[in-house]
Design an enzyme around this catalytic site. Structure first.
Site, short mmCIF file in Angstrom:
data_model
loop_
_atom_site.label_atom_id
_atom_site.label_comp_id
_atom_site.label_asym_id
_atom_site.label_seq_id
_atom_site.Cartn_x
_atom_site.Cartn_y
_atom_site.Cartn_z
N LYS A 22 20.45 -67.35 -1.30
CA LYS A 22 20.20 -68.58 -0.69
C LYS A 22 21.20 -69.63 -1.07
O LYS A 22 22.00 -70.25 -0.38
CB LYS A 22 18.85 -69.08 -0.66
CG LYS A 22 18.63 -70.25 -0.30
CD LYS A 22 17.20 -71.02 -0.57
CE LYS A 22 16.95 -71.46 -1.84
NZ LYS A 22 17.36 -72.80 -2.29
N ASN A 23 21.30 -69.86 -2.51
CA ASN A 23 21.85 -70.74 -3.06
C ASN A 23 23.49 -70.54 -2.86
O ASN A 23 24.35 -71.47 -2.81
CB ASN A 23 21.68 -70.81 -4.52
CG ASN A 23 20.40 -71.52 -4.74
OD1 ASN A 23 19.69 -72.05 -3.62
ND2 ASN A 23 19.81 -71.39 -5.90
N CYS A 117 13.17 -85.17 -6.17
CA CYS A 117 12.85 -83.72 -5.94
C CYS A 117 11.84 -83.36 -6.90
O CYS A 117 11.67 -83.84 -8.07
CB CYS A 117 13.96 -82.75 -5.98
SG CYS A 117 13.43 -81.32 -5.49
N ARG A 122 16.98 -85.44 -10.18
CA ARG A 122 18.15 -84.68 -10.15
C ARG A 122 19.35 -85.46 -9.74
O ARG A 122 19.80 -85.43 -8.67
CB ARG A 122 17.99 -83.44 -9.29
CG ARG A 122 16.84 -82.32 -9.59
CD ARG A 122 16.35 -81.50 -8.49
NE ARG A 122 17.44 -80.49 -8.49
CZ ARG A 122 17.28 -79.29 -7.74
NH1 ARG A 122 16.21 -79.27 -6.93
NH2 ARG A 122 18.13 -78.42 -7.59
N ASP A 305 15.28 -70.73 -12.16
CA ASP A 305 14.46 -70.39 -10.93
C ASP A 305 13.83 -69.09 -11.09
O ASP A 305 13.10 -68.65 -10.31
CB ASP A 305 15.45 -70.23 -10.01
CG ASP A 305 16.30 -71.55 -9.45
OD1 ASP A 305 15.81 -72.40 -9.81
OD2 ASP A 305 16.89 -71.35 -8.55
N ARG A 397 11.01 -71.66 2.13
CA ARG A 397 12.51 -72.21 2.14
C ARG A 397 13.49 -71.10 1.67
O ARG A 397 14.39 -71.11 1.69
CB ARG A 397 12.40 -73.24 1.07
CG ARG A 397 11.58 -74.61 1.82
CD ARG A 397 11.55 -75.77 0.85
NE ARG A 397 12.96 -76.00 0.43
CZ ARG A 397 13.41 -77.05 -0.12
NH1 ARG A 397 12.60 -78.08 -0.40
NH2 ARG A 397 14.54 -77.40 -0.51
C1 UD1 Z 1 21.13 -75.52 -8.37
C2 UD1 Z 1 20.23 -74.51 -7.80
C3 UD1 Z 1 18.91 -74.42 -7.98
C4 UD1 Z 1 18.70 -74.18 -9.64
C5 UD1 Z 1 19.80 -74.77 -10.56
C6 UD1 Z 1 19.99 -74.67 -11.89
C7 UD1 Z 1 21.07 -74.68 -5.24
C8 UD1 Z 1 20.89 -75.06 -3.97
N1 UD1 Z 1 20.11 -74.96 -6.16
O1 UD1 Z 1 20.59 -76.75 -8.38
O2 UD1 Z 1 17.95 -73.53 -7.53
O3 UD1 Z 1 17.63 -74.40 -10.27
O4 UD1 Z 1 21.33 -74.88 -9.81
O5 UD1 Z 1 20.31 -73.13 -11.99
O6 UD1 Z 1 22.08 -73.92 -5.62
N2 UD1 Z 1 22.92 -82.69 -13.54
C9 UD1 Z 1 22.88 -84.21 -13.56
N3 UD1 Z 1 23.92 -84.86 -13.13
C10 UD1 Z 1 24.74 -84.00 -11.92
C11 UD1 Z 1 24.23 -82.85 -11.62
C12 UD1 Z 1 23.28 -81.99 -12.27
O7 UD1 Z 1 22.58 -84.64 -14.78
O8 UD1 Z 1 25.51 -84.36 -11.24
C13 UD1 Z 1 21.86 -81.95 -14.42
C14 UD1 Z 1 20.30 -81.81 -13.41
O9 UD1 Z 1 19.62 -82.67 -13.58
C15 UD1 Z 1 19.92 -80.59 -14.35
C16 UD1 Z 1 21.40 -79.92 -14.67
O10 UD1 Z 1 22.07 -80.84 -14.45
O11 UD1 Z 1 19.26 -80.83 -15.40
C17 UD1 Z 1 21.79 -78.70 -13.89
O12 UD1 Z 1 21.56 -79.02 -12.62
P1 UD1 Z 1 22.48 -78.29 -11.33
O13 UD1 Z 1 23.04 -77.08 -12.12
O14 UD1 Z 1 23.53 -79.31 -10.76
O15 UD1 Z 1 21.46 -77.93 -10.35
P2 UD1 Z 1 21.45 -77.71 -8.89
O16 UD1 Z 1 23.07 -77.58 -8.36
O17 UD1 Z 1 21.16 -79.17 -8.27
#
Ligand code: UD1
Length: 430
Positions: A22-23, A117, A122, A305, A397
């Site tokens: 999915k991701n 979320c 996030r 996850d 989802r």
């Molecule tokens: C993606 C996955 C989600 C998974 C996560 C971590 C998708 C759609 N979702 O979420 O299922 O749990 O990776 O493997 O692919 N952060 C910041 N600033 C940013 C971006 C991230 O502070 O600009 C922090 C987040 O709050 C979190 C960490 O970095 O603590 C990792 O987040 P991230 O890897 O970006 O997760 P997602 O891409 O949202």
């Protein structure tokens, strides 16, 4: 009222086929609009998040042709609007991938700022920092991110933290920037690699995906491709933990065993037997499992996850386990639900302390988010008696035909829409 009703206690036994990730698919669908030629994507999971993103893509004017349940053809030449509607971003955060895709292709994009979320705050500051480094102006106007550039220029970007979303979003935009971009401290998840492979198959020039330094040489145009999405390591991992929790024996097919190593290692450590094949893993749990500690980390560490599903296994494993969540701060909302099923679990800060009990007992619980929802279903399958899981829209989802696949492994589970149907299930199961 849509719920799962489960009669637990059966070991799950048999074979299950894993779908596309999915991701990975969410990012790949967004990236597909970056060419004016037709892109064909196969092995798409038929889950709610994907279907919502396809609607969002159609809404900005792209042509979306669903060839069958797992295949879609997308043509981005008809896009007339670079602004995504709030309705979509509200339903799926990942529609923010349209930001990188539209900015790369049209040098402008407007996407509402994703709201809070339920697994924690996030932020997307790293995505925006990357776009700015590529020369875009990024403003928050009326709740939307408005990104524009006269031209995007390659840049050297160091991410402050490992972020899957930021890595992918920047990679997309940089694919169509002028010159060379280097992303340091990049996420190494298999779906980052899959998105890079997809973009490369469209003519992008991305090297190093899967390591923490990704190098991108921008190209002017991308072209048609025919691509199949990588298997979903989280769906696979979920069935692995279902085998462990129910003392079952499941052959999980269509996987890349390398992607599952963190989960495999933990399950072996607590006493499961695991056989790896070229594209399958078999998980056997024949006796009571043992305690361990788990800490979530970016890939190749233990995936956040998979944290709730693993915690469910540990609630029934002998001894005291500690599960530490280091990616999202609010990922233990399921702990109270598990406690209602007899688990001895308490949350302190970003850790859950679990004292293994012999067995869980069925109860009415509610899914707080996608993975926790899947974990509660697994708990129900392992527990004595009847479990009802509310709010299963979260589970839908991300899991295709969850109840169907579990039933084929011998689970007594049904999706019900009314109290009457629930009663019928109870009568049938006895
Ligand atoms: C993606 C996955 C989600 C998974 C996560 C971590 C998708 C759609 N979702 O979420 O299922 O749990 O990776 O493997 O692919 N952060 C910041 N600033 C940013 C971006 C991230 O502070 O600009 C922090 C987040 O709050 C979190 C960490 O970095 O603590 C990792 O987040 P991230 O890897 O970006 O997760 P997602 O891409 O949202």
């Amino acid at each position: 009222m849509e719920q799962y009703i489960i009669k637990g206690g059966n070991p799950l036994v048999g074979e299950v086929e894993i779908g596309g990730a999915k991701n990975a698919a969410l990012a790949i669908l967004a990236a597909a609009i970056m060419t004016d030629e037709t892109v064909r994507i196969d092995n798409l999971p038929d889950v709610r998040d994907i279907n919502v993103l396809l609607e969002a893509i159609e809404m900005i004017g792209a042509t979306v042709d669903r060839v069958d349940r797992h295949t879609v053809r997308i043509n981005g030449s008809t896009i007339g609007d670079v602004s995504v509607d709030y309705e979509y971003i509200k339903k799926i955060r990942a529609s923010y991938y349209l930001l990188g895709a539209l900015l790369g292709k049209y040098k402008k994009a407007e996407v509402p700022l994703p709201g809070g979320c339920n697994i924690g705050s996030r932020p997307i500051d790293q995505h925006l920092k990357g776009f700015r480094a590529l020369g875009a102006s990024v403003d928050i106007l009326h709740g939307a991110i408005v990104a524009r550039a006269s031209s995007l220029e390659g840049s050297h970007i160091f991410l402050d933290m490992v972020s899957v979303g930021a890595t992918i979003n920047i990679m997309m935009a940089a694919s169509m920037a002028r010159g060379r971009t280097i992303i340091e401290n990049a996420a190494r998840e298999p779906h980052v690699v899959d998105v890079a492979n997809f973009l490369n198959s469209m003519g992008a020039n991305i090297k190093g995906a899967g390591t923490d330094v990704i190098r991108i040489r921008g190209v002017e145009q991308l072209h048609a491709t025919d691509y199949s999405i990588v298997p979903d390591m989280i769906e696979a991992g979920t069935y692995m933990t279902a085998a462990a929790a129910t003392k079952g024996d499941i052959l999980i097919k269509n996987v890349i065993p390398k992607h599952l190593e963190a989960t495999t290692a933990k399950l072996v450590e607590i006493g499961c037997q695991i056989e790896e094949f070229d594209d399958a893993v078999r998980v056997i749990a024949s006796r009571r499992l043992r305690r361990t500690h788990v800490k979530t980390l970016p890939y190749p560490g233990f995936p956040t996850d998979m944290q709730p599903q693993m915690a469910v296994v540990l609630t029934m494993s002998e001894g005291t386990s500690i599960v530490t969540e280091s990616i999202f701060e609010n990922r233990f909302k399921y702990a109270d639900e598990l406690a209602r099923m007899g688990a001895d679990i308490k949350v302190e800060g970003n850790s859950a302390i679990i004292d293994g009990v012999e067995r869980l007992t069925g109860a009415r619980v509610s899914a707080p988010d996608l993975r926790a929802g899947a974990a509660l279903v697994i708990a129900g399958l392992a527990a004595d008696g009847i479990t009802m899981v509310d709010d299963i829209v979260y589970v839908q989802r991300g899991y295709e035909d969850f109840e169907g696949k579990l039933s084929s492994l011998g689970a007594n589970i049904q999706r019900v829409f009314s109290e009457k149907e629930a009663q019928k299930f109870k009568l049938r199961i006895g």
